[in-house]
Scaffold this active site. Structure first.
Site, PDB file in Angstrom:
ATOM      1  N   ASP A 276       0.823  -1.212   0.000  1.00  0.00           N
ATOM      2  CA  ASP A 276       0.000   0.000   0.000  1.00  0.00           C
ATOM      3  C   ASP A 276       0.860   1.267   0.000  1.00  0.00           C
ATOM      4  O   ASP A 276       0.670   2.147   0.831  1.00  0.00           O
ATOM      5  CB  ASP A 276      -0.959  -0.008   1.195  1.00  0.00           C
ATOM      6  CG  ASP A 276      -2.105   0.988   1.033  1.00  0.00           C
ATOM      7  OD1 ASP A 276      -2.394   1.394  -0.113  1.00  0.00           O
ATOM      8  OD2 ASP A 276      -2.708   1.355   2.050  1.00  0.00           O
ATOM      9  N   VAL A 277       1.793   1.361  -0.938  1.00  0.00           N
ATOM     10  CA  VAL A 277       2.619   2.564  -1.061  1.00  0.00           C
ATOM     11  C   VAL A 277       1.726   3.692  -1.557  1.00  0.00           C
ATOM     12  O   VAL A 277       1.038   3.550  -2.560  1.00  0.00           O
ATOM     13  CB  VAL A 277       3.789   2.322  -2.050  1.00  0.00           C
ATOM     14  CG1 VAL A 277       4.587   3.601  -2.267  1.00  0.00           C
ATOM     15  CG2 VAL A 277       4.682   1.191  -1.560  1.00  0.00           C
TER      16      VAL A 277
END
Length: 170
Positions: free
Chosen positions: A76-77
């Protein structure tokens, strides 16, 4: 346990954790600063010079490289998950704890997780196979946003995608 041992200047450290029947708490050090999206995408617009933006990008990529070297896939960058210390040099730290998994090459998940606008296309359709490469895809979008001074959503609109929220992206 591997995640708690990771120490890198561009990764938020975990000091401790607590587990209660319905809750899981992480203890992180307190550092004054902002999330990257709050710093760069303010209503009054971005106001940082190209050197600061490039330095932030390097910090983000160094943090992601440290995770990958420790065989941690972030999943989940995004701008909201990067903290920028309140210092003259704007040191960026990647926060990776809520969806990160320990995996050498790939992680198969029956559920889709993460932020839709940053997801690599191959993740969206089942099987949801998260890899280090899918993290790099998201980091690439984040770097473009940081360098351009425009959010990923704004860049999509400029490219002709009007969308209808996360469901339309998927």
């Amino acid at each position: 346990v591997k995640i708690m041992r990771l120490r890198h200047p561009n990764v938020v450290a975990i000091r401790d954790f607590m587990v209660y029947p319905d809750h899981f708490f992480l203890v992180k050090p307190y550092e004054r600063g902002l999330t990257l999206d709050a710093l760069l995408f303010r209503p009054d617009g971005p106001n940082h010079d190209p050197q600061v933006r490039a330095s932030l990008c390097k910090d983000i990529l160094r943090g992601l490289a440290a995770l990958h070297q420790s065989n941690i896939i972030h999943r989940d960058v995004k701008a909201y998950g990067v903290y920028v210390k309140d210092q003259a040099e704007h040191v960026a730290q990647l926060d990776y704890f809520h969806l990160a998994v320990s995996a050498e090459a790939e992680y198969l998940d029956s559920n889709l997780c993460g932020t839709p606008v940053y997801m690599a296309p191959e993740i969206i359709a089942p099987p949801h196979l998260f890899t280090k490469q899918s993290d790099v895809y998201a980091a690439g979008l984040l770097v473009v946003a940081v360098l351009s001074g425009r959010s990923v959503q704004e860049l999509m609109r400029l490219d002709g995608f009007e969308g209808g929220g996360p469901a339309a992206l998927l």
